[in-house]
Design a protein around this motif. Structure first.
Motif, PDB file in Angstrom:
ATOM      1  N   ALA A 160      53.071   5.835 -38.501  1.00  0.00           N
ATOM      2  CA  ALA A 160      51.821   5.170 -38.117  1.00  0.00           C
ATOM      3  C   ALA A 160      51.107   5.910 -36.990  1.00  0.00           C
ATOM      4  CB  ALA A 160      52.096   3.735 -37.689  1.00  0.00           C
ATOM      5  N   ALA A 161      51.713   6.989 -36.482  1.00  0.00           N
ATOM      6  CA  ALA A 161      51.114   7.750 -35.388  1.00  0.00           C
ATOM      7  C   ALA A 161      49.996   8.656 -35.908  1.00  0.00           C
ATOM      8  CB  ALA A 161      52.190   8.575 -34.691  1.00  0.00           C
ATOM      9  N   GLU A 162      49.284   9.297 -34.977  1.00  0.00           N
ATOM     10  CA  GLU A 162      48.308  10.314 -35.363  1.00  0.00           C
ATOM     11  C   GLU A 162      49.030  11.444 -36.092  1.00  0.00           C
ATOM     12  OE1 GLU A 162      44.996  10.407 -35.006  1.00  0.00           O
ATOM     13  OE2 GLU A 162      44.978   8.394 -34.141  1.00  0.00           O
ATOM     14  N   TRP A 163      48.336  12.044 -37.062  1.00  0.00           N
ATOM     15  CA  TRP A 163      49.010  13.045 -37.879  1.00  0.00           C
ATOM     16  C   TRP A 163      49.524  14.218 -37.049  1.00  0.00           C
ATOM     17  CZ3 TRP A 163      51.560  13.111 -42.042  1.00  0.00           C
ATOM     18  CH2 TRP A 163      51.950  14.334 -42.592  1.00  0.00           C
ATOM     19  N   GLN A 164      48.785  14.623 -36.022  1.00  0.00           N
ATOM     20  CA  GLN A 164      49.237  15.728 -35.177  1.00  0.00           C
ATOM     21  C   GLN A 164      50.574  15.388 -34.519  1.00  0.00           C
ATOM     22  OE1 GLN A 164      46.276  14.396 -35.223  1.00  0.00           O
ATOM     23  NE2 GLN A 164      44.734  16.025 -35.508  1.00  0.00           N
ATOM     24  N   ALA A 165      50.754  14.111 -34.138  1.00  0.00           N
ATOM     25  CA  ALA A 165      52.016  13.693 -33.522  1.00  0.00           C
ATOM     26  C   ALA A 165      53.153  13.701 -34.541  1.00  0.00           C
ATOM     27  CB  ALA A 165      51.867  12.302 -32.906  1.00  0.00           C
ATOM     28  N   ILE A 166      52.851  13.302 -35.768  1.00  0.00           N
ATOM     29  CA  ILE A 166      53.861  13.346 -36.838  1.00  0.00           C
ATOM     30  C   ILE A 166      54.280  14.785 -37.091  1.00  0.00           C
ATOM     31  CG2 ILE A 166      54.259  12.924 -39.297  1.00  0.00           C
ATOM     32  CD1 ILE A 166      52.371  10.525 -39.074  1.00  0.00           C
ATOM     33  N   HIS A 167      53.300  15.666 -37.176  1.00  0.00           N
ATOM     34  CA  HIS A 167      53.567  17.087 -37.413  1.00  0.00           C
ATOM     35  C   HIS A 167      54.477  17.647 -36.325  1.00  0.00           C
ATOM     36  CE1 HIS A 167      52.769  21.421 -37.774  1.00  0.00           C
ATOM     37  NE2 HIS A 167      52.328  21.178 -39.003  1.00  0.00           N
ATOM     38  N   ALA A 168      54.156  17.341 -35.060  1.00  0.00           N
ATOM     39  CA  ALA A 168      54.957  17.847 -33.947  1.00  0.00           C
ATOM     40  C   ALA A 168      56.368  17.266 -33.968  1.00  0.00           C
ATOM     41  CB  ALA A 168      54.260  17.515 -32.625  1.00  0.00           C
ATOM     42  N   ARG A 169      56.493  15.974 -34.290  1.00  0.00           N
ATOM     43  CA  ARG A 169      57.806  15.336 -34.316  1.00  0.00           C
ATOM     44  C   ARG A 169      58.685  15.915 -35.419  1.00  0.00           C
ATOM     45  NH1 ARG A 169      62.077  13.262 -31.755  1.00  0.00           N
ATOM     46  NH2 ARG A 169      63.008  11.462 -32.824  1.00  0.00           N
ATOM     47  N   PRO A 218      48.713   4.125 -41.860  1.00  0.00           N
ATOM     48  CA  PRO A 218      47.274   4.255 -42.082  1.00  0.00           C
ATOM     49  C   PRO A 218      46.964   4.999 -43.382  1.00  0.00           C
ATOM     50  CG  PRO A 218      47.873   4.904 -39.837  1.00  0.00           C
ATOM     51  CD  PRO A 218      49.152   4.755 -40.598  1.00  0.00           C
ATOM     52  N   VAL A 219      45.780   4.712 -43.943  1.00  0.00           N
ATOM     53  CA  VAL A 219      45.380   5.339 -45.206  1.00  0.00           C
ATOM     54  C   VAL A 219      45.393   6.864 -45.091  1.00  0.00           C
ATOM     55  CG1 VAL A 219      43.417   5.694 -46.743  1.00  0.00           C
ATOM     56  CG2 VAL A 219      44.074   3.384 -46.090  1.00  0.00           C
ATOM     57  N   ALA A 220      44.912   7.387 -43.965  1.00  0.00           N
ATOM     58  CA  ALA A 220      44.867   8.847 -43.805  1.00  0.00           C
ATOM     59  C   ALA A 220      46.274   9.439 -43.877  1.00  0.00           C
ATOM     60  CB  ALA A 220      44.208   9.212 -42.472  1.00  0.00           C
ATOM     61  N   ASN A 221      47.251   8.771 -43.275  1.00  0.00           N
ATOM     62  CA  ASN A 221      48.623   9.284 -43.313  1.00  0.00           C
ATOM     63  C   ASN A 221      49.230   9.164 -44.702  1.00  0.00           C
ATOM     64  OD1 ASN A 221      48.311   9.828 -40.644  1.00  0.00           O
ATOM     65  ND2 ASN A 221      49.773   8.306 -39.901  1.00  0.00           N
ATOM     66  N   VAL A 222      48.842   8.127 -45.448  1.00  0.00           N
ATOM     67  CA  VAL A 222      49.283   8.017 -46.851  1.00  0.00           C
ATOM     68  C   VAL A 222      48.805   9.244 -47.625  1.00  0.00           C
ATOM     69  CG1 VAL A 222      49.008   6.737 -49.007  1.00  0.00           C
ATOM     70  CG2 VAL A 222      49.380   5.500 -46.870  1.00  0.00           C
ATOM     71  N   TYR A 223      47.557   9.644 -47.380  1.00  0.00           N
ATOM     72  CA  TYR A 223      47.026  10.834 -48.057  1.00  0.00           C
ATOM     73  C   TYR A 223      47.855  12.075 -47.704  1.00  0.00           C
ATOM     74  CZ  TYR A 223      44.182  14.993 -48.664  1.00  0.00           C
ATOM     75  OH  TYR A 223      43.761  16.251 -48.985  1.00  0.00           O
ATOM     76  N   TYR A 224      48.132  12.276 -46.415  1.00  0.00           N
ATOM     77  CA  TYR A 224      48.913  13.442 -46.002  1.00  0.00           C
ATOM     78  C   TYR A 224      50.317  13.414 -46.613  1.00  0.00           C
ATOM     79  CZ  TYR A 224      45.313  14.440 -42.489  1.00  0.00           C
ATOM     80  OH  TYR A 224      44.133  14.741 -41.867  1.00  0.00           O
ATOM     81  N   LEU A 225      50.961  12.255 -46.585  1.00  0.00           N
ATOM     82  CA  LEU A 225      52.303  12.132 -47.160  1.00  0.00           C
ATOM     83  C   LEU A 225      52.298  12.519 -48.630  1.00  0.00           C
ATOM     84  CD1 LEU A 225      53.557   8.739 -45.649  1.00  0.00           C
ATOM     85  CD2 LEU A 225      54.473  11.006 -45.154  1.00  0.00           C
ATOM     86  N   LEU A 226      51.309  12.008 -49.379  1.00  0.00           N
ATOM     87  CA  LEU A 226      51.256  12.287 -50.812  1.00  0.00           C
ATOM     88  C   LEU A 226      50.952  13.750 -51.087  1.00  0.00           C
ATOM     89  CD1 LEU A 226      49.423   9.103 -52.137  1.00  0.00           C
ATOM     90  CD2 LEU A 226      51.836   9.667 -52.343  1.00  0.00           C
ATOM     91  N   CYS A 227      50.088  14.362 -50.285  1.00  0.00           N
ATOM     92  CA  CYS A 227      49.780  15.785 -50.496  1.00  0.00           C
ATOM     93  C   CYS A 227      51.031  16.638 -50.350  1.00  0.00           C
ATOM     94  CB  CYS A 227      48.703  16.242 -49.521  1.00  0.00           C
ATOM     95  SG  CYS A 227      47.025  15.817 -50.021  1.00  0.00           S
ATOM     96  N   TYR A 228      51.836  16.349 -49.340  1.00  0.00           N
ATOM     97  CA  TYR A 228      53.090  17.102 -49.189  1.00  0.00           C
ATOM     98  C   TYR A 228      54.072  16.737 -50.301  1.00  0.00           C
ATOM     99  CZ  TYR A 228      51.931  19.049 -44.599  1.00  0.00           C
ATOM    100  OH  TYR A 228      51.355  19.763 -43.576  1.00  0.00           O
TER     101      TYR A 228
END
Length: 341
Positions: free
Chosen positions: A326-335, A3-13
């Motif tokens: 592709a999961a919700e960002w909170q789930a990615i963070h926890a994983r 998802p676009v939102a996760n692309v943003y999070y990935l790039l920020c990190y």
């Protein structure tokens, strides 16, 4: 599909940039294309930039004038008219908005204004913002243009915008229609995403966990080598993607981005052999301190099948795991925190 939102999070990190609520809100909107999303980020960032005032820098202006200012250039004056006129050639420094970073930003906005994958309203907005840099010269984007940019503490607010500009430049495609621009979807480029994923993993653990005080990439050579100095010099240097170190544990992570998490040989799935051999080489050529365990982790994005495999190979603990981008960002963070626990 990420998802676009996760692309943003990935790039920020990956770019080691603080997460912005404003940008996260933009990323949550239903964009049809990624260029449309990046256009929205640049529009918002440029509007904020114009409110605080674009960066200015000194540029050398050489002119012939009856009123000298700056540094006189007597050689140039003699060549120009042999001192026959009551004017001199002089060089002076002028403070101007025509800086390398403003040229790159303006050029990118103008490019997005002609992109087919950016909706008309946003394209017009990009064109309008570019026109507000009237005293900034128009340039063609190139590696040289980006190399000319110099950021400091005073203009570091340009960093995220310029990273977006560079990403768009590196993924620009020729368009057969005159005056139009297309961009490749960088998420479908395994090489680019491999770099992004590795940097994301490293910076995520640098910022989001405290169990391992030391986080970084390590370079080291081969242990127990019997060879001449000339032959030894030709051995490849080893470099970990990410090494997490605490007084009691050392975890070596190899972050890999593939379309398929597992390889297949005669329809039999297995872990990618080359990745496993590489990780084992890293582990066997490091030495744990007394009381410190040494472990390895192969980390992949999920591509249809989630993995969480545990082995002891030649006495080395190795884990093979996936994270669903592709999961919700909170789930990615926890994983991400779970796989290093």
């Amino acid at each position: 599909m990420i998802p676009v939102a996760n692309v943003y999070y990935l790039l920020c990190y990956a770019w080691d940039f603080p997460l912005s609520r404003d940008h996260a809100r933009i990323a949550s909107l239903p964009f049809l294309t990624r260029p449309d999303f990046f256009a929205a980020l640049l529009i918002r960032g440029t509007e904020q930039l114009l409110k605080r005032g674009p960066d200015r820098g000194y540029t050398t202006v050489i002119e012939e004038s009856p009123r000298p200012r700056g540094k006189l250039d007597l050689v140039a004056t003699a060549k120009a008219h042999g001192f026959a006129k009551p004017t001199v050639v002089c060089a002076s420094d002028d403070l101007t908005h025509d800086t390398p970073q403003n040229r790159v930003l303006k050029a990118t906005l103008r490019t997005l204004a002609h992109c087919r994958d950016v909706n008309r309203r946003q394209a017009d907005h990009c064109a309008a913002l570019a026109s507000r840099f009237a005293d900034v010269r128009d340039i063609a984007l190139s590696p040289v243009a980006f190399a000319a940019v110099r950021l400091s503490r005073n203009n570091r607010h340009y960093r995220f915008l310029l990273q977006v500009c560079r990403l768009l430049f590196e993924n620009r495609l020729p368009d057969p229609r005159p005056g139009e621009v297309l961009f490749a979807d960088f998420v479908r480029d395994d090489r680019q995403m491999a770099r992004v994923f590795e940097a994301f993993v490293r910076n995520f653990y640098r910022r989001e966990q405290s169990a391992f005080p030391r986080v970084g990439s390590e370079r080291f050579g081969w242990r127990r080598v019997e060879a001449s100095a000339a032959d030894r010099d030709l051995l490849p240097e080893m470099r970990t993607d990410v090494s997490l170190t605490s007084p009691t544990r050392k975890l070596v992570i190899d972050a890999k981005f593939y379309r398929e998490t597992l390889s297949s040989h005669y329809d039999t799935p297995s872990v990618h052999a080359a990745n496993l051999y590489q990780l084992l080489a890293y582990l066997q050529n490091q030495e744990a301190k007394p009381g410190q365990s040494l472990e390895g982790l192969l980390l992949y994005p999920t591509t249809g099948r989630e993995l969480d495999l545990n082995y002891v190979l030649h006495g080395q603990r190795v884990r093979v795991a996936t994270v669903d981008l592709a999961a919700e960002w909170q789930a990615i963070h926890a994983r991400m925190l779970e796989v290093i626990a």
